[in-house]
Motif scaffolding. Sequence first.
Motif, PDB file in Angstrom:
ATOM      1  N   TRP A   9       0.823  -1.218   0.000  1.00 19.53           N
ATOM      2  CA  TRP A   9       0.000   0.000   0.000  1.00 19.53           C
ATOM      3  C   TRP A   9       0.856   1.266   0.000  1.00 19.53           C
ATOM      4  O   TRP A   9       0.455   2.280  -0.577  1.00 19.53           O
ATOM      5  CB  TRP A   9      -0.924  -0.023   1.217  1.00 19.53           C
ATOM      6  CG  TRP A   9      -2.088  -0.952   1.040  1.00 19.53           C
ATOM      7  CD1 TRP A   9      -2.486  -1.563  -0.119  1.00 19.53           C
ATOM      8  CD2 TRP A   9      -3.006  -1.391   2.049  1.00 19.53           C
ATOM      9  NE1 TRP A   9      -3.584  -2.362   0.105  1.00 19.53           N
ATOM     10  CE2 TRP A   9      -3.927  -2.270   1.426  1.00 19.53           C
ATOM     11  CE3 TRP A   9      -3.137  -1.142   3.410  1.00 19.53           C
ATOM     12  CZ2 TRP A   9      -4.963  -2.877   2.129  1.00 19.53           C
ATOM     13  CZ3 TRP A   9      -4.165  -1.745   4.123  1.00 19.53           C
ATOM     14  CH2 TRP A   9      -5.072  -2.607   3.475  1.00 19.53           C
ATOM     15  N   VAL A  10       2.019   1.230   0.647  1.00 20.59           N
ATOM     16  CA  VAL A  10       2.908   2.404   0.610  1.00 20.59           C
ATOM     17  C   VAL A  10       3.323   2.704  -0.825  1.00 20.59           C
ATOM     18  O   VAL A  10       3.304   3.867  -1.270  1.00 20.59           O
ATOM     19  CB  VAL A  10       4.151   2.170   1.499  1.00 20.59           C
ATOM     20  CG1 VAL A  10       5.234   3.210   1.202  1.00 20.59           C
ATOM     21  CG2 VAL A  10       3.765   2.240   2.971  1.00 20.59           C
ATOM     22  N   ILE A  11       3.684   1.672  -1.575  1.00 23.55           N
ATOM     23  CA  ILE A  11       4.099   1.885  -2.966  1.00 23.55           C
ATOM     24  C   ILE A  11       2.915   2.344  -3.809  1.00 23.55           C
ATOM     25  O   ILE A  11       3.037   3.232  -4.660  1.00 23.55           O
ATOM     26  CB  ILE A  11       4.734   0.603  -3.526  1.00 23.55           C
ATOM     27  CG1 ILE A  11       6.052   0.339  -2.789  1.00 23.55           C
ATOM     28  CG2 ILE A  11       4.964   0.704  -5.033  1.00 23.55           C
ATOM     29  CD1 ILE A  11       6.771  -0.912  -3.219  1.00 23.55           C
ATOM     30  N   GLY A  65       9.969  -1.460  -8.966  1.00 20.69           N
ATOM     31  CA  GLY A  65      11.058  -2.278  -9.473  1.00 20.69           C
ATOM     32  C   GLY A  65      12.271  -2.263  -8.559  1.00 20.69           C
ATOM     33  O   GLY A  65      12.946  -3.283  -8.384  1.00 20.69           O
ATOM     34  N   GLY A  66      12.552  -1.103  -7.950  1.00 21.42           N
ATOM     35  CA  GLY A  66      13.668  -1.023  -7.017  1.00 21.42           C
ATOM     36  C   GLY A  66      13.451  -1.891  -5.795  1.00 21.42           C
ATOM     37  O   GLY A  66      14.372  -2.574  -5.322  1.00 21.42           O
ATOM     38  N   ALA A  67      12.221  -1.881  -5.268  1.00 19.74           N
ATOM     39  CA  ALA A  67      11.915  -2.731  -4.113  1.00 19.74           C
ATOM     40  C   ALA A  67      12.059  -4.205  -4.468  1.00 19.74           C
ATOM     41  O   ALA A  67      12.594  -5.005  -3.689  1.00 19.74           O
ATOM     42  CB  ALA A  67      10.502  -2.442  -3.611  1.00 19.74           C
ATOM     43  N   GLY A  76      19.393  -8.356  -3.145  1.00 18.48           N
ATOM     44  CA  GLY A  76      20.081  -7.698  -2.037  1.00 18.48           C
ATOM     45  C   GLY A  76      20.674  -8.661  -1.030  1.00 18.48           C
ATOM     46  O   GLY A  76      21.874  -8.584  -0.722  1.00 18.48           O
ATOM     47  N   PRO A  77      19.882  -9.600  -0.461  1.00 14.46           N
ATOM     48  CA  PRO A  77      20.461 -10.525   0.521  1.00 14.46           C
ATOM     49  C   PRO A  77      21.555 -11.404  -0.067  1.00 14.46           C
ATOM     50  O   PRO A  77      22.551 -11.695   0.604  1.00 14.46           O
ATOM     51  CB  PRO A  77      19.241 -11.361   0.955  1.00 14.46           C
ATOM     52  CG  PRO A  77      18.067 -10.477   0.684  1.00 14.46           C
ATOM     53  CD  PRO A  77      18.422  -9.729  -0.571  1.00 14.46           C
ATOM     54  N   SER A 106      13.754  -0.197   1.070  1.00 14.67           N
ATOM     55  CA  SER A 106      12.495  -0.828   0.648  1.00 14.67           C
ATOM     56  C   SER A 106      11.556  -0.954   1.837  1.00 14.67           C
ATOM     57  O   SER A 106      11.974  -1.373   2.922  1.00 14.67           O
ATOM     58  CB  SER A 106      12.769  -2.213   0.069  1.00 14.67           C
ATOM     59  OG  SER A 106      11.561  -2.938  -0.085  1.00 14.67           O
ATOM     60  N   PRO A 107      10.284  -0.612   1.666  1.00 12.62           N
ATOM     61  CA  PRO A 107       9.351  -0.776   2.792  1.00 12.62           C
ATOM     62  C   PRO A 107       9.188  -2.226   3.212  1.00 12.62           C
ATOM     63  O   PRO A 107       8.834  -2.511   4.359  1.00 12.62           O
ATOM     64  CB  PRO A 107       8.036  -0.194   2.258  1.00 12.62           C
ATOM     65  CG  PRO A 107       8.164  -0.232   0.770  1.00 12.62           C
ATOM     66  CD  PRO A 107       9.616  -0.050   0.481  1.00 12.62           C
TER      67      PRO A 107
END
Length: 524
Positions: free
Chosen positions: A433-435, A458-460, A467-468, A480-481
């Motif tokens: 919902w934030v995005i 796309g970044g998230a 990332g991990p 990222s949220p």
Amino acid sequence: MKDQLAGTGPLLRLALRRDRVMMPVWIMVVALLVLSLPASLESVYGTAAERARLVTTMNTNGSLRALYGPVFGDSTGALTAWRGGVFAGVLAGIMSLVIVVRHTREEEETGRQEMLSAAMVGRRAPLTAALLAALTANGLAALLVTAGLAGRGAGGALALGLGIGATGMLFAALAAIAAQLTESARLAKGLTGALLGVAFVLRAAGDAGSAGGSSALTWVSPLGWLEHVRAFADERPWVFALFASAVAVQVAAAYALAGRRDVGMSFLSARPGPAEGRLGSAGALAWRLQRGSLIGWSLGFLAAGVVFGGMTDGATQLVGDNERTREIIKRMGGQSGIADAFLATMAGMLGMTAALYIVSAVLRLSAEESGQRAEPLLANAVGRLRWAGGHLAVAFGGSALILLLAGLGLGLGHGRDVGAAVGATLAQLPAVWVIGAFAALLHGAAPRCAVAAWAVAGGALTLGWIGPAMNLPQAVLNLSPFAHLPKLPGAEALAWAPLLVLTALAAALLAAGLTALRRRDLAV
């Protein structure tokens, strides 16, 4: 024929100028997805024995083959092609269909193509320029992949790069046909996207049933052809003849169709809808416009949940006693048992994918506004908030629905507590919902920049995906949220604070976006 291509050069330059932000972002995402893999694979499977054991485990595990495909070699390059080839091909296909539809059917839908055609522009010039723009994007992505992996074997790097680019061009040609057949850009994208989904399902079904990729279903799918290029593992250059033939036939069909219709017309006319009854409100109209997309996403998420749930035991077997892999999965899925951590990881990936849905649903407002369909509606007794509220209700409610179905599928596929699986996927909602609210803010405050919401989603997704594995600093992951959500199932106690904070942030962004929408002029 020369007259029919008149103006192709200026149209191509215009397309590249309009896509000067979107296209480089897509190209980098496709390339980085592949180029980030060798280092992470070497950190997890550092010895030849570990890589050989991975190949054996993968090729005997049907559920994991359905997701990633078979492994044809135990070198780092071969594992890179296995792990990222199909997904890079899917991204290249999405990039290509967006580019082609944007510069063909979308231009006609908005009326810009009719004005351009009044000048010295040939009938087939817009289609040619769109295909050349897609060729440019896929060529650059292929070049980056080839250059980035050349040190691991020039032949394999070239095969993988060309395979990804050829897959993108195949779906660009399919999108060119869809743009001739349908009346709207939305339908053209939806039809091509559905064919891309069918290609993935056919490849997955074929690979699940055959360890060597020899199933007829795999050969029916263009994504199966990408596998059979066998980059870094006894390459098969003759597979590119399949790509070239398919692209040539589809481009010829698109050109033939383009020469047999007027600008703005299509071969598949839209079914006229009722003028009253079910369309008695702005919300009902929004539902009618978006219900097909929501149904498609819902079915896809339900199926994905079942597949991912069924993979859990196989993933546990694949991880075995590899501590580095356990570390990565636990970093993505939480410090719980490996099965719970894997389920939490899959719930997170489904949540990040749901962010793509909510962005597309919210930005339907921009499409309606730029297509000048909102202005006649708002000229009647329909306020801006009612009009926007209908689309936002579908977007935010639809994201909850698809995650609910994903959790249901995850629980059923794994055969464990369905309620826990549903809770794990619904816990992703505040970040989704934030995005979505940020997309609404961009539409309300800066409608010409609303497309940037895709970059945020796309970044998230990119941060959560690679990332991990790349061991990025937590400060970067926290951009990222989704990084602030509890890792469910498996968490000892549900942390409500981040869920409430993210929900409040989404509400604030949404309120700011609606306020800005009320105060600005409609975009033209």
